[in-house]
Structures are given as C-alpha cells and as structure tokens.
Design a protein around this motif. Structure first.
Motif, PDB file in Angstrom:
ATOM      1  N   GLU A 185       0.891  -1.168   0.000  1.00  0.00           N
ATOM      2  CA  GLU A 185       0.000   0.000   0.000  1.00  0.00           C
ATOM      3  C   GLU A 185       0.926   1.214   0.000  1.00  0.00           C
ATOM      4  N   ASN A 186       0.532   2.278  -0.684  1.00  0.00           N
ATOM      5  CA  ASN A 186       1.365   3.482  -0.777  1.00  0.00           C
ATOM      6  C   ASN A 186       1.213   4.306   0.507  1.00  0.00           C
ATOM      7  N   GLY A 187       2.190   4.148   1.403  1.00  0.00           N
ATOM      8  CA  GLY A 187       2.117   4.764   2.730  1.00  0.00           C
ATOM      9  C   GLY A 187       2.161   6.287   2.702  1.00  0.00           C
ATOM     10  N   ASP A 188       2.860   6.865   1.745  1.00  0.00           N
ATOM     11  CA  ASP A 188       2.910   8.332   1.643  1.00  0.00           C
ATOM     12  C   ASP A 188       1.531   8.892   1.278  1.00  0.00           C
ATOM     13  N   ALA A 189       0.902   8.254   0.310  1.00  0.00           N
ATOM     14  CA  ALA A 189      -0.421   8.728  -0.122  1.00  0.00           C
ATOM     15  C   ALA A 189      -1.450   8.563   1.007  1.00  0.00           C
ATOM     16  N   ILE A 190      -1.365   7.445   1.714  1.00  0.00           N
ATOM     17  CA  ILE A 190      -2.293   7.212   2.839  1.00  0.00           C
ATOM     18  C   ILE A 190      -2.116   8.302   3.891  1.00  0.00           C
ATOM     19  N   ASP A 191      -0.873   8.645   4.169  1.00  0.00           N
ATOM     20  CA  ASP A 191      -0.577   9.648   5.191  1.00  0.00           C
ATOM     21  C   ASP A 191      -1.219  10.991   4.846  1.00  0.00           C
ATOM     22  N   ILE A 192      -1.125  11.384   3.589  1.00  0.00           N
ATOM     23  CA  ILE A 192      -1.735  12.653   3.157  1.00  0.00           C
ATOM     24  C   ILE A 192      -3.258  12.586   3.324  1.00  0.00           C
ATOM     25  N   LEU A 193      -3.842  11.517   2.832  1.00  0.00           N
ATOM     26  CA  LEU A 193      -5.305  11.407   2.904  1.00  0.00           C
ATOM     27  C   LEU A 193      -5.781  11.387   4.363  1.00  0.00           C
ATOM     28  N   GLN A 194      -5.025  10.708   5.207  1.00  0.00           N
ATOM     29  CA  GLN A 194      -5.429  10.635   6.622  1.00  0.00           C
ATOM     30  C   GLN A 194      -5.385  12.010   7.287  1.00  0.00           C
ATOM     31  N   ARG A 195      -4.334  12.766   7.010  1.00  0.00           N
ATOM     32  CA  ARG A 195      -4.257  14.117   7.597  1.00  0.00           C
ATOM     33  C   ARG A 195      -5.435  14.978   7.142  1.00  0.00           C
ATOM     34  N   GLN A 196      -5.776  14.854   5.852  1.00  0.00           N
ATOM     35  CA  GLN A 196      -6.889  15.656   5.324  1.00  0.00           C
ATOM     36  C   GLN A 196      -8.216  15.251   5.961  1.00  0.00           C
ATOM     37  N   LEU A 197      -8.420  13.952   6.116  1.00  0.00           N
ATOM     38  CA  LEU A 197      -9.677  13.477   6.710  1.00  0.00           C
ATOM     39  C   LEU A 197      -9.810  13.950   8.158  1.00  0.00           C
ATOM     40  N   ILE A 198      -8.744  13.792   8.933  1.00  0.00           N
ATOM     41  CA  ILE A 198      -8.789  14.194  10.343  1.00  0.00           C
ATOM     42  C   ILE A 198      -9.010  15.709  10.447  1.00  0.00           C
ATOM     43  N   ALA A 199      -8.343  16.477   9.583  1.00  0.00           N
ATOM     44  CA  ALA A 199      -8.503  17.937   9.601  1.00  0.00           C
ATOM     45  C   ALA A 199      -9.948  18.332   9.298  1.00  0.00           C
ATOM     46  N   ALA A 200     -10.639  17.489   8.527  1.00  0.00           N
ATOM     47  CA  ALA A 200     -12.040  17.757   8.176  1.00  0.00           C
ATOM     48  C   ALA A 200     -13.001  17.166   9.219  1.00  0.00           C
ATOM     49  N   GLY A 201     -12.452  16.662  10.328  1.00  0.00           N
ATOM     50  CA  GLY A 201     -13.306  16.136  11.408  1.00  0.00           C
ATOM     51  C   GLY A 201     -13.840  14.744  11.128  1.00  0.00           C
ATOM     52  N   LYS A 202     -13.274  14.055  10.146  1.00  0.00           N
ATOM     53  CA  LYS A 202     -13.753  12.713   9.791  1.00  0.00           C
ATOM     54  C   LYS A 202     -12.913  11.683  10.544  1.00  0.00           C
ATOM     55  N   THR A 203     -13.395  11.305  11.715  1.00  0.00           N
ATOM     56  CA  THR A 203     -12.581  10.498  12.632  1.00  0.00           C
ATOM     57  C   THR A 203     -13.092   9.067  12.811  1.00  0.00           C
ATOM     58  N   GLU A 204     -14.273   8.737  12.269  1.00  0.00           N
ATOM     59  CA  GLU A 204     -14.870   7.426  12.530  1.00  0.00           C
ATOM     60  C   GLU A 204     -14.163   6.299  11.762  1.00  0.00           C
ATOM     61  N   PRO A 205     -14.401   5.039  12.230  1.00  0.00           N
ATOM     62  CA  PRO A 205     -13.720   3.881  11.643  1.00  0.00           C
ATOM     63  C   PRO A 205     -13.809   3.801  10.119  1.00  0.00           C
ATOM     64  N   LYS A 206     -14.938   4.186   9.548  1.00  0.00           N
ATOM     65  CA  LYS A 206     -15.091   4.014   8.091  1.00  0.00           C
ATOM     66  C   LYS A 206     -14.064   4.836   7.312  1.00  0.00           C
ATOM     67  N   TYR A 207     -13.556   5.905   7.923  1.00  0.00           N
ATOM     68  CA  TYR A 207     -12.578   6.739   7.206  1.00  0.00           C
ATOM     69  C   TYR A 207     -11.202   6.078   7.108  1.00  0.00           C
ATOM     70  N   HIS A 208     -10.985   5.049   7.921  1.00  0.00           N
ATOM     71  CA  HIS A 208      -9.771   4.237   7.744  1.00  0.00           C
ATOM     72  C   HIS A 208      -9.747   3.698   6.307  1.00  0.00           C
ATOM     73  N   ALA A 209     -10.892   3.185   5.869  1.00  0.00           N
ATOM     74  CA  ALA A 209     -10.978   2.627   4.509  1.00  0.00           C
ATOM     75  C   ALA A 209     -10.920   3.733   3.455  1.00  0.00           C
ATOM     76  N   VAL A 210     -11.536   4.880   3.759  1.00  0.00           N
ATOM     77  CA  VAL A 210     -11.508   5.991   2.801  1.00  0.00           C
ATOM     78  C   VAL A 210     -10.059   6.441   2.558  1.00  0.00           C
ATOM     79  N   SER A 211      -9.236   6.341   3.587  1.00  0.00           N
ATOM     80  CA  SER A 211      -7.833   6.781   3.459  1.00  0.00           C
ATOM     81  C   SER A 211      -6.958   5.766   2.731  1.00  0.00           C
ATOM     82  N   ARG A 212      -7.532   4.587   2.438  1.00  0.00           N
ATOM     83  CA  ARG A 212      -6.733   3.533   1.805  1.00  0.00           C
ATOM     84  C   ARG A 212      -7.493   2.935   0.620  1.00  0.00           C
TER      85      ARG A 212
END
Ligand code: URP
Ligand code: ZN
Ligand code: ZN
Ligand code: ZN
Length: 481
Positions: A185-212
């Motif tokens: 899995e592309n860890g750099d891309a996941i890291d960017i998406l995760q930061r963006q999701l958390i910054a947007a207040g998207k903290t629930e389990p389903k966003y784990h999948a959205v980030s990957r």
C-alpha cells in the motif's frame, strides 16, 4: 511415543483424494495403504466418514506483536485456537525494532514462542531499518532457518520502508535465496489522505478505509512487482484485498514473472459494509488493506480457483474491542489494525469455498497447506501427507454443524468478525508430529509441544551462476512446481 493408525479416512492432498490408512511412528508418517493391520501397540483413530488433511499452515500471523501502541493476542491462547481449528504450523512475522539486528529480532520472537506454543512455528523477519550491517546479516539469517523477509510499503513513520530499501533488499535476497514478502500500500499517499480526513473532522472507523482506496494498494503492488523485475527476484504479495491489485498480480504472472500472492479469509467473506456499524463497532473490522466492496469477493475466489493467487493466510492480528480497538475512539488512525481468524479459517474456507463449489477440496489443501509450505521453505517436511513427512494430520468431520460466536471461541478476544457465520465441518482429531493434540474437538496438548521449524531458502537449487540466457522466471517456476 506410541504408534498411531488412522483408519478408513478419505486422505486429501493437493493432488489426490483417496480412501486409505496412515501409520504414524516417531513423529513421521511411516506407511500409507489400504486395510493396514493395527499393530499390537498402535493407538487406532477411526476416521470413517472423515477427511484426512495435512495440518494447515498459516503463513501469515502476528502473535504478541507490538503494534499501534498496543500488543496483539499472545502465543499461548492463539496457538491453542489454531490447533483446534486444524492449523499445525504458523509462520509468524518477527518485527525488527529500529536499530536492532535481524538475529536478535528472531531471538526475541523465539523467546516469546518457545514453551508457549501449541503448534510448530517458523519465522519471517520484517525489516524496518535497513542499515549496511542489516544488509550483511541477511545471508546469516537465512542460514539460521529464517528464509523469508517482509517489507511494509505502508505505516509511514512506523514500519514503512522506502523504494531504495525495497530494491536493495530484493537484490540481496535474490542472491541468498530469501523470498521477499511485501505489504503493498502506498504509505505516503495514505498519510496525506489521513491528515486531510482528520482535519475535516472525519474520525470514525469508516474513514480508515476511505484513506486507503484500492488504487493505493494496486499502485504499490505494481511498483513492488516492477522493482522485483529489476532485481530479477521473486516476490510474494501479502493480503491482496480486491480486483485492482489482483489484476496487477495476474498481469505479471501472465508475463512469466515469478510473482506469488496471498489473500485472506476476511477479504473473501467480509465487506466494507461492516465498517459503518453503529456504536463504534466498525472498529472491530479495521484492518489494512481495508475490507472492500462486496463485488471483490467473487473476483478473489476466482483468483484462487484459477491459480492467480497461490495461498491463503489469515493475517491473524487479534485485538480486543473493549480496550484495544477503543484506542481509536476519537481518531481512526489510532485503531489498532487487524482482525483475528485463525480458529475457524479452515472451516470457513471449507464451508464457503469447497461446499459452494468455488474451490475444490484439493485446492483447499493446496492453498492452506501445500503451497504455504513450498513458498516458506518448509516442504516436504510440512504441507502434505506422504511417507517420511511430519505427521501433522487433521481428521476433519464434515458432518459437524456449528455457528461461530465469540462466547465459545478459544481466541483471546471479546469478539469475532465472523460472529453468526454458520460453519460446516470441524477437526475431530489433530496430530502434531504424531502427537494427538486435539481429540473429539478438545485441546489435549501441551504448550511445550510446538517447535521452531528451520525454513530452507528457495534458492537451495537456484544457482547464483545461473545461465544469463535462462530467465529467472522459468527457473523459479520450476522450483516451486
Ligand atoms: O491490519 C492488518 N493487516 N494488521 C496486521 C499487520 C499487517 O499489515 O499485516
Ligand atoms: Zn537486539
Ligand atoms: Zn500487512
Ligand atoms: Zn499481516
């Protein structure tokens, strides 16, 4: 140890299905035939109406592994659960701490396992910190019986390695016959998406999948395969979760490249809809790669049936819900990644794979025992039923019907991702190197039964002075045939 005669079972190997008797003596199978007479001192196991499988080999487990700020379930409980479910060997990932040597990493893992494992085990080492000294150590670790290396292309800031590490490791591994396994899995891309999701207040389990998303898995799979081609090395892709990455594996294999791949029961049987369960229950199903859309399941089954995928491993990485999964109650990035599944995987694959006609009985054995033994350097000691092999044997009664529930499980967790799944068939007796460790479905062994199994490099016959004209692909396919 007394002799044991297993009578009247239907013996199933990757190649054959036939009625026969098996005589076991001194940890090994010494005779297979029809109507073998019980010797006076032999214990007889009546296998009438049962299948007799080689013990399952789970080549992908994480026992007592520090991960995401906590530790996975321990050897003592999880290997008993494994034994009851028909698994007699695991290949566990010994994870290098930054700055540590590979030898010490393996030693730490053996110390955790020895005296606390109901079944045999072998090890992969997961390299997280590739220094020159570690590179030099690879040849030695292979000689010491650890013949498979693992690299994570994801988990940035933790276990993730860069492409330079991946390419260099592939080159060195090739020369000493070590098989490199990758978490793609592309860890750099996941890291960017995760930061963006958390910054947007998207903290629930389903966003784990959205980030990957699966593109991130497929891209890394393709990159790993390309680097393996450049290094002229075989590669093993772990936990293929869906169509896009499966397609990368298929394409490489069709071109003759020695690419091997595994999927896991959770990707065959579960889907992303579980991630949106209320009351944080979605966290129970958080693993990486994430569960995908349901349409991927049939593609993976098809990939197993047609040989695109060569193995099934559980990726058993078990946490409890009440405390451990709740570490991520306010931030999905802190949910420990992984699910348990070693207790019932063979029954699940038998029920939803064999009984539905998706794979044959022989393919079940091939995918869960024979091929894992071959790729991990344990064959023919492990992985089949033949004279001279270790007597790791499962007498499987197909008539048993059960429903999975956490309330009855031996796995040390307060939930099961397969809660409510109906399963057909169950191991009635399990032998580990000739010793009966499960009788009538109950564990009767000892935590000192399990031993470390020395793995052989795939290159034992793979000359470093091979003809430059012969393709590495052909040679390796020949070795694993
Ligand atoms: O979520 C998972 N798969 N956890 C275990 C570690 C790994 O990536 O295999
Ligand atoms: Zn050390
Ligand atoms: Zn992984
Ligand atoms: Zn894993």
């Amino acid at each position: 140890m007394p002799k044991t005669l297993i009578k009247q079972g239907v013996i199933v190997t990757a190649a054959d299905t036939y009625q026969g008797d098996i005589l076991v003596e001194d940890e090994r199978i010494v005779q297979i035939g029809q109507n073998l007479r019980p010797e006076r001192d032999a214990e007889v196991i009546d296998a009438t109406g049962c299948y007799v499988f080689p013990g399952a080999i789970d080549e992908h487990t994480h026992m007592a592994m520090p991960f995401n700020g906590t530790v996975t379930a321990d050897w003592n409980t999880e290997t008993v659960a494994a034994a009851i479910g028909g698994t007699t060997t695991i290949v566990d990932f010994a994870k290098q701490e930054k700055g540590d040597t590979l030898a010490h990493t393996a030693e730490v893992w053996k110390r955790r396992a020895d005296g606390r494992t109901a079944i045999d085990y072998s090890l992969h080492v997961a390299i997280t910190d590739l220094t020159d000294a570690v590179l030099d150590e690879i040849a030695h670790i292979v000689q010491s019986g650890v013949a498979t290396l693992k690299l994570f292309m994801a988990y940035k800031g933790e276990t993730m390695v860069d492409d330079a590490t991946l390419l260099t490791t592939l080159q060195v591994a090739r020369d000493v016959g070590a098989l490199v396994m990758v978490h793609a899995e592309n860890g750099d891309a996941i890291d960017i998406l995760q930061r963006q999701l958390i910054a947007a207040g998207k903290t629930e389990p389903k966003y784990h999948a959205v980030s990957r998303p699966i593109e991130i898995e497929a891209e890394a799979t393709r990159r790993a395969i390309a680097l393996a081609k450049v290094a002229d090395a075989p590669i093993f892709i772990v936990h293929v979760s869906g169509l896009d990455s499966l397609e990368e594996v298929r394409r490489a294999r069709a071109a003759g490249q020695p690419v091997f791949a595994e999927t896991c029961p959770q990707y065959l049987l579960l889907d992303e809809s579980y991630l949106v369960l209320p009351d944080f229950e979605g966290a129970k199903y958080v693993c990486s790669p994430p569960l995908r859309a349901a349409l991927n399941q049939e593609k993976l089954w098809h990939g197993l049936a047609n040989g695109t995928l060569q193995a099934i491993g559980t990726d058993h990485c078990s946490f409890n819900f009440a405390q451990q999964k709740h570490l991520g109650a306010h931030d999905f990035r802190k949910i420990p990644n992984g699910v348990g599944g070693i207790e019932n995987w063979i029954q699940l694959l038998y029920t939803y794979g064999v009984k539905t006609g998706r794979i044959s009985l022989n393919q079940l054995v091939e995918l869960t025992s024979t091929n894992p033994a071959k790729y991990m350097g344990l064959f023919p000691k492990k992985g089949t039923i033949a004279v001279g092999t270790d007597a790791d044997i499962v007498v499987f009664d197909p008539a048993v019907e059960q429903t999975i529930t956490a309330a009855n499980q031996k796995q040390n967790s307060d939930y099961s991702v397969y809660e409510g799944f109906r399963i057909d068939g169950a191991p009635r007796h399990v032998l580990l190197r000739g010793k009966v460790i499960v009788t009538e479905g109950a564990y009767v062994g000892d935590l000192r039964d399990g031993q470390f199994v020395h793995a052989n490099p795939y290159g034992a016959a793979y000359s470093t002075e091979r003809e430059v004209t012969a393709s590495a692909a052909e040679q390796i396919h020949h070795l694993f045939a």
